[in-house]
Design an enzyme around this catalytic site. Structure first.
Site, PDB file in Angstrom:
ATOM      1  N   THR A 121       0.862  -1.188   0.000  1.00 40.29           N
ATOM      2  CA  THR A 121       0.000   0.000   0.000  1.00 40.29           C
ATOM      3  C   THR A 121       0.896   1.234   0.000  1.00 40.29           C
ATOM      4  OG1 THR A 121      -1.673  -1.203   1.216  1.00 40.29           O
ATOM      5  CG2 THR A 121      -1.833   1.195   1.267  1.00 40.29           C
ATOM      6  N   ARG A 149      -8.149  -9.401   4.170  1.00 43.90           N
ATOM      7  CA  ARG A 149      -8.417  -9.113   5.580  1.00 43.90           C
ATOM      8  C   ARG A 149      -7.700 -10.153   6.410  1.00 43.90           C
ATOM      9  NH1 ARG A 149     -14.383 -10.633   5.171  1.00 43.90           N
ATOM     10  NH2 ARG A 149     -13.343 -12.018   3.715  1.00 43.90           N
ATOM     11  N   GLU A 150      -7.061  -9.724   7.494  1.00 43.52           N
ATOM     12  CA  GLU A 150      -6.459 -10.705   8.385  1.00 43.52           C
ATOM     13  C   GLU A 150      -7.576 -11.594   8.931  1.00 43.52           C
ATOM     14  OE1 GLU A 150      -3.737  -9.095  11.230  1.00 43.52           O
ATOM     15  OE2 GLU A 150      -2.836  -7.786   9.741  1.00 43.52           O
ATOM     16  N   ASN A 210      -9.823   1.528   2.065  1.00 40.26           N
ATOM     17  CA  ASN A 210      -9.567   1.519   3.507  1.00 40.26           C
ATOM     18  C   ASN A 210     -10.071   2.798   4.173  1.00 40.26           C
ATOM     19  OD1 ASN A 210      -8.568  -1.025   3.514  1.00 40.26           O
ATOM     20  ND2 ASN A 210      -6.455  -0.496   4.001  1.00 40.26           N
ATOM     21  N   LEU A 252     -20.593  -1.449  10.442  1.00 46.01           N
ATOM     22  CA  LEU A 252     -21.314  -0.519  11.315  1.00 46.01           C
ATOM     23  C   LEU A 252     -21.301  -1.058  12.740  1.00 46.01           C
ATOM     24  CD1 LEU A 252     -24.434   0.732   9.269  1.00 46.01           C
ATOM     25  CD2 LEU A 252     -22.294   1.938   9.745  1.00 46.01           C
ATOM     26  N   GLY A 255     -18.057   0.473  18.794  1.00 42.08           N
ATOM     27  CA  GLY A 255     -17.317  -0.100  19.910  1.00 42.08           C
ATOM     28  C   GLY A 255     -16.066   0.712  20.163  1.00 42.08           C
ATOM     29  N   CYS A 262      -3.309  -1.677   9.192  1.00 40.41           N
ATOM     30  CA  CYS A 262      -3.718  -1.072   7.918  1.00 40.41           C
ATOM     31  C   CYS A 262      -4.539   0.199   8.060  1.00 40.41           C
ATOM     32  CB  CYS A 262      -4.490  -2.101   7.089  1.00 40.41           C
ATOM     33  SG  CYS A 262      -3.526  -3.590   6.800  1.00 40.41           S
ATOM     34  N   ARG A 332      -0.781  -4.922  16.319  1.00 43.01           N
ATOM     35  CA  ARG A 332      -0.358  -3.596  15.846  1.00 43.01           C
ATOM     36  C   ARG A 332      -1.507  -2.608  16.045  1.00 43.01           C
ATOM     37  NH1 ARG A 332       1.516  -4.789   9.927  1.00 43.01           N
ATOM     38  NH2 ARG A 332      -0.082  -6.386  10.205  1.00 43.01           N
TER      39      ARG A 332
HETATM   40  C1  UGA Z   1      -8.331  -4.049   6.367  1.00 46.88           C
HETATM   41  C2  UGA Z   1      -9.355  -4.065   5.225  1.00 46.88           C
HETATM   42  O1  UGA Z   1     -10.619  -4.512   5.703  1.00 46.88           O
HETATM   43  C3  UGA Z   1      -8.880  -4.980   4.097  1.00 46.88           C
HETATM   44  O2  UGA Z   1      -9.805  -4.934   3.017  1.00 46.88           O
HETATM   45  C4  UGA Z   1      -7.505  -4.504   3.643  1.00 46.88           C
HETATM   46  O3  UGA Z   1      -6.979  -5.325   2.605  1.00 46.88           O
HETATM   47  C5  UGA Z   1      -6.556  -4.536   4.812  1.00 46.88           C
HETATM   48  O4  UGA Z   1      -7.051  -3.679   5.851  1.00 46.88           O
HETATM   49  C6  UGA Z   1      -5.209  -4.049   4.338  1.00 46.88           C
HETATM   50  O5  UGA Z   1      -5.088  -2.869   4.028  1.00 46.88           O
HETATM   51  O6  UGA Z   1      -4.304  -4.874   4.171  1.00 46.88           O
HETATM   52  P1  UGA Z   1      -7.804  -5.708   8.390  1.00 46.88           P
HETATM   53  O7  UGA Z   1      -6.803  -4.693   8.859  1.00 46.88           O
HETATM   54  O8  UGA Z   1      -7.441  -7.146   8.369  1.00 46.88           O
HETATM   55  O9  UGA Z   1      -8.289  -5.354   6.904  1.00 46.88           O
HETATM   56  O10 UGA Z   1      -9.040  -5.548   9.379  1.00 46.88           O
HETATM   57  P2  UGA Z   1     -10.583  -5.180   9.271  1.00 46.88           P
HETATM   58  O11 UGA Z   1     -11.384  -6.410   9.222  1.00 46.88           O
HETATM   59  O12 UGA Z   1     -10.824  -4.147   8.247  1.00 46.88           O
HETATM   60  O13 UGA Z   1     -10.798  -4.521  10.714  1.00 46.88           O
HETATM   61  C7  UGA Z   1     -10.077  -3.336  11.054  1.00 46.88           C
HETATM   62  C8  UGA Z   1     -10.458  -2.845  12.421  1.00 46.88           C
HETATM   63  O14 UGA Z   1     -11.783  -2.313  12.399  1.00 46.88           O
HETATM   64  C9  UGA Z   1     -10.450  -3.903  13.527  1.00 46.88           C
HETATM   65  O15 UGA Z   1      -9.817  -3.360  14.670  1.00 46.88           O
HETATM   66  C10 UGA Z   1     -11.924  -4.163  13.786  1.00 46.88           C
HETATM   67  O16 UGA Z   1     -12.168  -4.557  15.106  1.00 46.88           O
HETATM   68  C11 UGA Z   1     -12.509  -2.786  13.497  1.00 46.88           C
HETATM   69  N1  UGA Z   1     -13.938  -2.820  13.133  1.00 46.88           N
HETATM   70  C12 UGA Z   1     -14.358  -3.486  12.038  1.00 46.88           C
HETATM   71  C13 UGA Z   1     -14.861  -2.126  13.913  1.00 46.88           C
HETATM   72  O17 UGA Z   1     -14.506  -1.479  14.928  1.00 46.88           O
HETATM   73  N2  UGA Z   1     -16.184  -2.154  13.562  1.00 46.88           N
HETATM   74  C14 UGA Z   1     -16.619  -2.827  12.473  1.00 46.88           C
HETATM   75  O18 UGA Z   1     -17.848  -2.798  12.210  1.00 46.88           O
HETATM   76  C15 UGA Z   1     -15.693  -3.510  11.691  1.00 46.88           C
END
Ligand code: UGA
Length: 436
Positions: A121, A149-150, A210, A252, A255, A262, A332
């Site tokens: 990125t 996504r992780e 993102n 949505l 929390g 990322c 992280r």
């Molecule tokens: C994110 C993106 O979702 C991926 O599409 C992208 O490829 C990736 O970054 C990247 O740039 O490599 P990721 O970091 O694995 O993926 O995590 P997410 O599932 O996006 O969650 C990110 C954070 O948001 C977490 O801390 C999660 O708890 C929080 N979150 C997620 C919320 O607080 N509320 C939600 O409704 C969803």
């Protein structure tokens, strides 16, 4: 096809193993000897469901290998760049040291016609500069951002919801796009959208996606702040607006907000880049997105303090979760650990448990008490806070059972993932984030 993947961190290790799993011959290259040693044994250096299986299958088949020797990239048709672009230590911009070092090390091994596929990125405009540096080699640069996504990284790599290729103009670009189609043949065959575009658009697709996701989370967290002063319930609000297909319920979840390697650094790097481009005001709202996000951690801490009537001295607080999200051992910029550290800073005795992330957490924050067993961690707690919504803590934790273990029945639901009525029925004082 023969492929090389430069950088074997989260992105690169998964990409290398996933490409081998769909039939390619892949060499993963990294400067970190210990990482290469464990990957070569088929051991994933981090927790990612499904990765150990495809790593060991790939190695056993002879199609997947790992090395620190860049010369092993010789002869690959496509070289993926998957190194990290962390936030700079003294600013918001992305640190491009690893991308530049990877390109420098790769250049002597490129042949005319090779494809260099950037997956890291990067700030928009990077690819155009890299393409100039590659011009003398006769290799073609494509920008092929990654959306994994992780926790779902293997599935997202093998079966993504879209593929994006930023290519140069003309026949050279068309040929490069065809080669990428061949790389991703199973996804292409099943009709996955394959978007061929210019470099800048490809780079922007990644950061825009993102930024949008971060904005969506902060939007609902802003609504949680309003709910808190009006007595409204943000989870019902999210359900109700989420039924509108134009809005959608996903992301949505109000929390303690977003963290990880990322979203936080990507929105900061985007604002830094936009400012360099003289368009800082266009994404100025991302500063607010960041601020809302950080305020929610503070709010969770305040809920615990208020629940204990402001007295944190010698109070046992059990923190359920350390990873930045479930199905990951990644800490992280984890909001979960940040909350734990802040509680400890207020004088409480903090015990943290997590199914996967304790070893990482203990390395970075040795001042916290870590207990592997969930029930052991709960024993004697004056207050409990859920900060990572692992199944073990949401549906998997019976409030009646937990009540037998703790000293005080106070639960703060930092992820709005618990059944508030069930916890209250078991005698707990329940606090949600933006819920009455
Ligand atoms: C994110 C993106 O979702 C991926 O599409 C992208 O490829 C990736 O970054 C990247 O740039 O490599 P990721 O970091 O694995 O993926 O995590 P997410 O599932 O996006 O969650 C990110 C954070 O948001 C977490 O801390 C999660 O708890 C929080 N979150 C997620 C919320 O607080 N509320 C939600 O409704 C969803």
């Amino acid at each position: 096809m023969k492929l090389s993947v430069i950088g074997c961190g989260y992105l690169g290790a998964v990409h290398a193993a996933a490409m081998a799993s769909i039939g390619h011959e892949v060499v993963g290259i990294d400067v970190d000897e210990s990482k290469i040693a464990s990957l070569s044994q088929g051991e994933a250096p981090f927790f990612e469901p499904g990765l150990p299986e495809i790593l060991s299958d790939g190695i056993a088949s002879g199609r997947l290998s790992f090395t620190t020797d860049m010369a092993q990239a010789d002869g690959a048709e496509v070289h993926f760049i998957g190194v990290g672009t962390p936030q700079q230590k003294d600013g918001y911009a992305a640190d491009m040291t690893y991308v530049n070092a990877a390109i420098d090390a790769l250049i002597p091994h490129l042949r005319p016609g090779d494809i260099v596929a950037g997956k890291s990125t990067v700030p928009v405009g990077t690819a155009a500069g890299l393409a100039e540096r590659l011009a003398s080699t006769g290799a073609t640069l494509v920008w092929n951002p990654e959306f994994l996504r992780e926790g779902f990284a293997v599935k997202d790599t093998v079966d993504p919801d879209r593929l994006v290729a930023g290519v140069p103009l003309g026949d050279e670009g068309a040929r490069a796009a065809d080669i990428l189609r061949e790389v991703y043949h199973p996804a292409v065959a099943k009709g996955t959208p394959f978007i061929v575009t210019d470099y800048a658009t490809a780079e922007l697709v990644k950061v825009a996606a993102n930024a949008f996701l971060a904005t969506k989370i902060s939007f609902i967290n802003a609504m949680a702040e309003i709910a808190e002063v009006t007595g409204a319930d943000v989870t019902q609000l999210a359900d109700a607006i989420g039924h509108d297909a134009r809005i959608g319920r996903r992301f949505l979840g109000a929390g303690i907000g977003f963290g990880g390697g990322c979203l936080p650094k990507d929105i900061r790097a985007f604002t830094a880049r936009a400012e360099e481009l003289g368009r800082g005001e266009s994404v100025g709202f991302l500063r607010e997105v960041d601020a809302i996000n950080l305020r929610r951690r503070e709010r969770a801490v305040q809920l615990v303090v208020d629940a204990l009537h402001g007295d944190m001295f010698k109070k046992n607080i059990t923190v359920l979760g350390a990873a930045f999200k479930p199905h990951s051992d990644d800490i992280r910029d984890s909001p979960a650990l940040d909350v734990a550290v802040r509680l400890r800073g207020l004088g409480a005795w903090v015990t943290v448990t997590d199914p996967e992330a304790l070893h990482n957490a203990a390395r970075v924050h040795p001042q916290l008490n870590y207990v592997e067993d969930r029930d052991e961690a709960l024993r004697g707690a004056d207050a409990v806070i859920v900060v990572t919504e692992w199944d073990e803590y949401r549906g998997g934790l019976d409030p009646e059972h937990a009540a037998q273990l703790v000293a005080g029945r106070v639960i703060v639901d930092g992820r709005n993932c618990l059944d508030a009525a069930a916890w209250r029925a078991a005698g707990w004082t329940y606090y949600g984030m933006g819920r009455p």
